[in-house]
Design an enzyme around this catalytic site. Structure first.
Site, PDB file in Angstrom:
ATOM      1  N   TYR A 103      34.900  50.796  23.362  1.00  0.00           N
ATOM      2  CA  TYR A 103      34.730  49.613  22.520  1.00  0.00           C
ATOM      3  C   TYR A 103      34.900  49.981  21.044  1.00  0.00           C
ATOM      4  CZ  TYR A 103      32.664  47.603  26.752  1.00  0.00           C
ATOM      5  OH  TYR A 103      32.444  47.165  28.036  1.00  0.00           O
ATOM      6  N   ASN A 133      37.127  37.268  27.026  1.00  0.00           N
ATOM      7  CA  ASN A 133      38.578  37.349  27.202  1.00  0.00           C
ATOM      8  C   ASN A 133      39.025  36.317  28.239  1.00  0.00           C
ATOM      9  OD1 ASN A 133      41.245  38.056  27.709  1.00  0.00           O
ATOM     10  ND2 ASN A 133      40.737  40.006  28.685  1.00  0.00           N
ATOM     11  N   CYS A 141      40.884  43.946  29.865  1.00  0.00           N
ATOM     12  CA  CYS A 141      39.567  44.284  29.327  1.00  0.00           C
ATOM     13  C   CYS A 141      38.815  45.258  30.233  1.00  0.00           C
ATOM     14  CB  CYS A 141      38.751  43.021  29.076  1.00  0.00           C
ATOM     15  SG  CYS A 141      38.630  41.915  30.478  1.00  0.00           S
ATOM     16  N   HIS A 142      39.242  45.379  31.502  1.00  0.00           N
ATOM     17  CA  HIS A 142      38.590  46.355  32.386  1.00  0.00           C
ATOM     18  C   HIS A 142      38.837  47.786  31.910  1.00  0.00           C
ATOM     19  CE1 HIS A 142      42.683  45.959  34.098  1.00  0.00           C
ATOM     20  NE2 HIS A 142      42.524  47.208  34.518  1.00  0.00           N
ATOM     21  N   GLU A 170      43.782  52.095  39.328  1.00  0.00           N
ATOM     22  CA  GLU A 170      44.625  52.668  38.285  1.00  0.00           C
ATOM     23  C   GLU A 170      44.444  54.182  38.136  1.00  0.00           C
ATOM     24  OE1 GLU A 170      44.333  50.445  34.646  1.00  0.00           O
ATOM     25  OE2 GLU A 170      44.935  48.579  35.633  1.00  0.00           O
TER      26      GLU A 170
END
Length: 184
Positions: A103, A133, A141-142, A170
């Protein structure tokens, strides 16, 4: 303003199917498990434009199946303005598949918080922006995490499990024995 219509896409996520609001300009909102998206019209009709439905469902199926790393769907930014949009656009530009950013790092890269002196305020504000979002997954945003762990995630009661699932897909997190992906 162009009208919205919805597409429901099955997913292997803990939250179940996703709902995407589309316009002629692109995807305007994404919702996990039917969670409402601020500013999107919940009563909008289902999308009947076959080409659009196939593009959205096809790309998401490829992503969840592990064969697509970049979602190339056009984005309609109508629900995001000002500093929020700057931060989200920086996220899309800088943090690709299989990568994460904290962040605080995203706050610094965005340039939006240069005048903020209070320690941690910019990072907390970015956390709130990620929670608000309206373009989840398309604006990933993940991939934004806390300096000391995963951080939070929206999407209802299974939100954090959804974040873990996406980061596992991912390759950011190792799969657990009960992980159910990718699907193909």
């Amino acid at each position: 303003m162009e009208p919205l219509s919805w597409i429901t896409v099955p997913t292997p996520l803990p939250t179940g199917p996703m709902r995407l609001a589309v316009t002629p300009a692109g995807v305007a909102a994404v919702s996990y498990a039917g969670e409402p998206v601020a500013g999107a019209t919940a009563g909008a009709p289902e999308c009947t434009e076959r080409r659009v439905v196939e593009a959205v469902t096809g790309q998401l199926a490829e992503y969840f199946g592990g064969s697509r790393r970049v979602l190339e769907l056009p984005v309609d930014w109508r629900l995001v303005t000002g500093p929020h949009r700057v931060v989200l656009e920086r996220l899309v530009a800088d943090v690709g598949y299989g990568r994460t950013i904290t962040y605080g790092e995203l706050a610094a890269r965005s340039g939006v918080f240069e005048d903020v002196a209070e320690p941690g305020l910019a990072a907390r504000t970015v956390g709130q922006m990620m929670g608000a979002n309206p373009l989840a997954l398309l604006v990933p945003c993940h991939r934004v995490v806390a300096a000391d762990g995963l951080g939070g995630f929206g999407g209802g009661p299974q939100g954090l499990e959804t974040k873990r699932w996406l980061l596992t897909l991912e390759g950011v997190l190792p799969p657990t024995l009960d992980w159910n992906g990718p699907v193909g």
